[in-house]
Design an enzyme around this catalytic site. Structure first.
Site, short mmCIF file in Angstrom:
data_model
loop_
_atom_site.label_atom_id
_atom_site.label_comp_id
_atom_site.label_asym_id
_atom_site.label_seq_id
_atom_site.Cartn_x
_atom_site.Cartn_y
_atom_site.Cartn_z
N ILE A 29 0.84 -1.20 0.00
CA ILE A 29 0.00 0.00 0.00
C ILE A 29 0.87 1.25 0.00
O ILE A 29 1.91 1.29 0.67
CB ILE A 29 -0.93 -0.02 1.23
CG1 ILE A 29 -1.86 -1.24 1.18
CG2 ILE A 29 -1.73 1.26 1.35
CD1 ILE A 29 -2.63 -1.50 2.47
N CYS A 30 0.44 2.27 -0.77
CA CYS A 30 1.09 3.57 -0.76
C CYS A 30 2.52 3.47 -1.29
O CYS A 30 2.73 3.08 -2.43
CB CYS A 30 1.04 4.15 0.65
SG CYS A 30 1.50 5.89 0.81
N ILE A 31 3.54 3.77 -0.49
CA ILE A 31 4.94 3.72 -0.93
C ILE A 31 5.55 2.33 -0.72
O ILE A 31 6.64 2.03 -1.21
CB ILE A 31 5.77 4.79 -0.19
CG1 ILE A 31 7.14 5.00 -0.85
CG2 ILE A 31 5.93 4.41 1.30
CD1 ILE A 31 7.07 5.44 -2.30
N THR B 193 -1.91 -0.81 -4.18
CA THR B 193 -2.89 0.27 -4.33
C THR B 193 -2.24 1.57 -3.85
O THR B 193 -1.43 1.55 -2.92
CB THR B 193 -4.18 -0.04 -3.53
OG1 THR B 193 -5.19 0.90 -3.91
CG2 THR B 193 -3.96 0.02 -2.04
#
Length: 219
Positions: A135-137, A191
């Site tokens: 998720i994210c980075i 995501t």
């Protein structure tokens, strides 16, 4: 009940795990009928950031495992003592902690190194064919550990970060916050979350979809 490990990197998006992403992940797992197992490495944070001012708190130190316990309400296991082989899947929420504590991606980019216990956990799940969520980075960790085997990943649509992931062997796919990218090379799902925002509701849609896809792979 399927067990999904959630690796936290502290508490607070500027120096640890992104709290909203972490909590949304735990909620999505429960709503999907699985059990979340919180994990974190017993290491010191790279630094501590005052989240009110955004400034580094000089002279202050915090432990990643201890800080992660704030999110997990104390129910967090030292990653080194965890039985990763007993989990059915693994998810890594974002926040700068993924790029500062679990790895040094924030400072070294494509030349980054990943914490040995994090790397071993990701490799164990991947080699066993178990789903991995980033998720994210956090997809930067997948790119560094798995290289081309990670297949397609997303951090949203930031061109510089996308190029860095591709320099590590992954293939970046632009993706809106509410959607996911499922790799064709294995059960790797990502995501953008707060790499894009713009609201907790939109971030929740993407995380819900990621967890639903992981649980679907476990059926």
């Amino acid at each position: 009940m399927k067990k999904i490990g959630v690796i936290l990197s502290g508490c607070g998006f500027l120096d640890g795990a992104e709290i909203q992403e972490a909590v949304l992940t735990l909620l999505a797992i429960e709503r999907a009928g699985a059990e979340a197992i919180c994990l974190a490495p017993d290491i010191m944070q790279h630094h501590v950031v005052n989240h009110l001012t955004g400034e580094v708190a000089v002279g202050e130190t915090r432990n990643v495992l201890v800080e992660s316990a704030r999110i997990a309400r104390g129910a967090v296991t030292d990653l080194r003592r965890a039985r990763i082989d007993e989990l059915d899947a693994l998810v890594l929420p974002g926040g700068y902690g993924a790029a500062k504590n679990l790895s040094d991606f924030a400072f070294r980019g494509a030349d980054c190194e990943v914490n040995a216990d994090i790397e071993a956990s990701v490799r164990t799940c991947f080699e066993a064919g178990k789903p991995l969520g980033f998720i994210c980075i956090a997809p930067a960790i997948a790119a560094r550990v798995l290289g081309g085997r990670a297949g397609e990943l997303t951090i949203g649509n930031d061109p510089d970060t996308a190029r860095t992931l591709e320099a590590m062997g992954a293939r970046h796919i632009d993706c809106p916050v509410w959607n996911t990218v499922v790799s064709s090379e294995g059960a790797v799902i990502s995501t953008p979350a707060w790499m894009l925002g713009p609201s907790i509701g939109e971030v929740a849609r993407g995380i819900d979809k990621l967890i639903a896809e992981i649980v679907g792979l476990l059926q």
